[in-house]
Design a protein around this motif. Structure first.
Motif, mmCIF file in Angstrom:
data_model
loop_
_atom_site.group_PDB
_atom_site.id
_atom_site.type_symbol
_atom_site.label_atom_id
_atom_site.label_comp_id
_atom_site.label_asym_id
_atom_site.label_seq_id
_atom_site.Cartn_x
_atom_site.Cartn_y
_atom_site.Cartn_z
ATOM 1 N N VAL A 23 7.647 -11.458 -3.832
ATOM 2 C CA VAL A 23 7.352 -11.342 -5.256
ATOM 3 C C VAL A 23 6.359 -10.219 -5.549
ATOM 4 N N LEU A 24 5.558 -9.814 -4.567
ATOM 5 C CA LEU A 24 4.634 -8.706 -4.794
ATOM 6 C C LEU A 24 5.374 -7.428 -5.159
ATOM 7 N N ALA A 25 6.593 -7.274 -4.630
ATOM 8 C CA ALA A 25 7.370 -6.066 -4.940
ATOM 9 C C ALA A 25 7.746 -6.005 -6.413
ATOM 10 N N ASN A 26 7.754 -7.149 -7.103
ATOM 11 C CA ASN A 26 8.047 -7.151 -8.538
ATOM 12 C C ASN A 26 6.918 -6.561 -9.373
ATOM 13 N N PHE A 27 5.724 -6.472 -8.810
ATOM 14 C CA PHE A 27 4.573 -6.018 -9.573
ATOM 15 C C PHE A 27 4.397 -4.499 -9.560
ATOM 16 N N ALA B 158 7.201 1.716 -5.610
ATOM 17 C CA ALA B 158 6.038 2.511 -5.212
ATOM 18 C C ALA B 158 4.887 1.624 -4.773
ATOM 19 N N GLY B 159 4.168 2.073 -3.744
ATOM 20 C CA GLY B 159 2.989 1.364 -3.288
ATOM 21 C C GLY B 159 1.765 1.724 -4.117
ATOM 22 N N VAL B 160 0.694 0.981 -3.912
ATOM 23 C CA VAL B 160 -0.531 1.213 -4.671
ATOM 24 C C VAL B 160 -1.085 2.615 -4.407
ATOM 25 N N LEU C 157 0.807 -1.221 0.000
ATOM 26 C CA LEU C 157 0.000 0.000 0.000
ATOM 27 C C LEU C 157 0.841 1.273 0.000
ATOM 28 N N SER C 158 1.982 1.242 0.696
ATOM 29 C CA SER C 158 2.765 2.472 0.865
ATOM 30 C C SER C 158 4.125 2.438 0.188
ATOM 31 N N GLY C 159 4.524 1.284 -0.342
ATOM 32 C CA GLY C 159 5.799 1.202 -1.044
ATOM 33 C C GLY C 159 6.934 0.803 -0.118
ATOM 34 N N THR C 160 8.052 0.422 -0.714
ATOM 35 C CA THR C 160 9.235 0.029 0.050
ATOM 36 C C THR C 160 10.480 0.363 -0.747
ATOM 37 N N GLY D 220 -0.306 9.804 -5.408
ATOM 38 C CA GLY D 220 0.927 10.521 -5.146
ATOM 39 C C GLY D 220 1.355 10.348 -3.694
ATOM 40 N N VAL D 221 2.484 10.959 -3.347
ATOM 41 C CA VAL D 221 3.032 10.818 -2.002
ATOM 42 C C VAL D 221 2.400 11.855 -1.073
#
Length: 482
Positions: free
Chosen positions: A329-333, A154-156, A143-146, A162-163
């Motif tokens: 693997v979610l971070a790859n999306f 970037a998160g959803v 949701l917030s990115g890492t 935007g940030v």
């Protein structure tokens, strides 16, 4: 799920009968929640609850295990772990029935005394707290990115709006905790979660279907490279790294605490007859079933469902990203997939699985709370009857998990720790130890051979995994700085 060794009530009728006959010489224990209109959990509800316990955050790390092992050994390991899990659960159920123990802790107490029971409770606390922290970390990442290795994913919410301060990691996790986790954690019976469990499994399937669809599309247009089928190792470090997948896979299959542990209740007559001698009863997924003999079929059905999901996710996740597959693997999306509606599908994958983890959270939290209560307040009245204690324990645990999710950055490190310590004990070492102890002489030669194999595999693999991680960390810290 709170620990205790309890002799079950002798029923002379089926669980479906609303008027079981209770032996006058037995402790005053409930055979069913008749006093509140609960007549037993359904077979499908039990399967979905158990499947939800199994399919959690571990699935997100499985494609990364394919990167380490290669597809062929990776798939073999997933299937092997499923068979070993089914075997260990079957041993637990069989020895629990023979010893008249209706909880995992009761069985450990019967075999090894109070110290064995307390050791199991501590392992469940370590495992479940670690797993729930991982859940929150993944939800925050989605949701917030890492940021990983200097690259921000970037998160959803960042992509949509935007940030802003309100979609930062801390605030998003705070809102999720108060708006989703806390209300679901207030439910006192595990069968109350059967509808959210069904929805969570459906969301996991949505994630899988979309991932498979994207991969097949890219296979057709020829934009996916041939996957690595076997592991590649060229020195001792790379060879030892192969064993680091074992704790991850062990964690992915842990469900034992919800099979033979359950919800605390107390017999209504305890309020006016022999109150000081009343024994607390533990009602598990098995004990909440209309027909308790269905539990083995429930376990097999749940493991078959989860293993299918694991294998498909591992294959298609690794095919999609190859050696670029991240630990989560979610971070790859977060990147452009190079397909029509790629951005929309990215969001569907991430949001569906984040929602899945939100609904899995209370299933794992349920035994965590009851085992902590059993460890700290072993002589107190049932937790479900003490609202103040229930609220304080629930709030304290949620606060610890929330803080952990904000300070622990890596899900792989969390899986390595919990998988190599608490999870392997709960899943394999303790069931095998009970079998080898064999107080009632029911273990077959096959049972004992299997138990020795599980202990040797678990101890050796996890010792090597711990050594590999420690060696890699030492080598990284001792390397010369530019």
């Amino acid at each position: 799920m709170t620990i205790g060794s309890i002799r079950p009530v002798k029923e002379k009728k089926s669980r479906k009968n609303k008027q079981p006959v209770v032996d006058d010489q037995s402790p005053l224990l409930p055979t069913k929640h008749q006093e509140d209109g609960f007549n037993g959990a359904s077979y499908s509800g039990a399967v979905f609850n158990l499947s939800t316990t199994i399919v959690g955050a571990g699935i997100m790390a499985l494609p990364a295990t394919m990167k380490v092992l290669g597809l062929i050994p990776g798939i073999i390991m997933i299937i092997l772990m499923a068979f070993l899990t089914e075997a260990s659960v079957e041993l637990l159920i069989r020895f629990s029935r023979t010893s008249n123990s209706v909880s995992y802790g009761g069985l450990m107490g019967d075999a090894f005394g109070n110290y064995g029971k307390m050791l199991l409770q501590i392992c469940i606390l370590v495992n479940n707290i670690g797993v729930l922290i991982v859940y929150m970390i993944i939800i925050g990442d989605v949701l917030s990115g890492t940021t990983s290795s200097g690259t921000h994913h970037a998160g959803v919410l960042e992509g949509w709006f935007g940030v802003h301060w309100w979609n930062g990691r801390f605030f998003v996790l705070l809102v999720t905790t108060l708006g989703v986790f806390a209300p679901l954690a207030c439910l006192k019976r595990i069968d109350s979660l059967r509808y959210t469990s069904t929805l969570s499994v459906a969301l996991a399937i949505v994630f899988l279907v979309v991932t498979v669809g994207i991969t097949i599309f890219k296979l057709i247009n020829g934009s996916i490279l041939n996957p690595r089928l076997l592991p590649s190792f060229y020195d001792l470090t790379s060879f030892l790294k192969l064993f680091t997948v074992v704790p991850v896979m062990v964690t992915a299959y842990i469900c034992h605490y919800n099979v033979v542990n359950g919800n605390l209740t107390v017999h209504p007559s305890c309020y006016n007859i022999r109150l000081n001698k009343c024994t607390y009863a533990v009602h598990s997924i098995e004990n909440e079933l209309e027909e308790s003999r269905q539990i083995r079929s429930v376990v097999q059905s749940a493991l078959a469902l989860c293993s299918s999901v694991y294998v498909l996710t591992s294959i298609f996740g690794f095919l999609l990203f190859g050696d670029a597959t991240l630990d989560d693997v979610l971070a790859n999306f977060d990147a452009d997939l190079g397909i029509p509606f790629g951005s929309f599908l990215n969001d569907v994958v991430r949001v569906s699985y984040a929602a899945h983890l939100m609904l899995v959270f209370p299933i794992v939290f349920y035994p965590l709370r009851l085992n902590l209560d059993g460890l700290v307040f072993p002589s107190a009245r049932p937790l479900t009857l003490d609202n103040l204690r229930f609220a304080l324990i629930s709030g304290g645990l949620i606060a610890i998990i929330f803080l952990g999710a904000n300070f622990i950055p890596s899900i792989w490190d969390a899986f390595q720790f919990t998988g190599a310590t608490a999870a392997v004990c709960i899943g394999f070492i303790f069931p095998a130890a009970v079998t080898l102890r064999d107080r009632y002489g029911i273990a077959t030669k096959r049972d004992k051979i299997l138990s020795i194999f599980m202990i040797v595999l678990a101890v050796f693999s996890n010792m090597v995994a711990i050594y590999s991680d420690a060696y890699a960390l030492f080598k990284k810290n001792s390397s010369p700085r530019e």
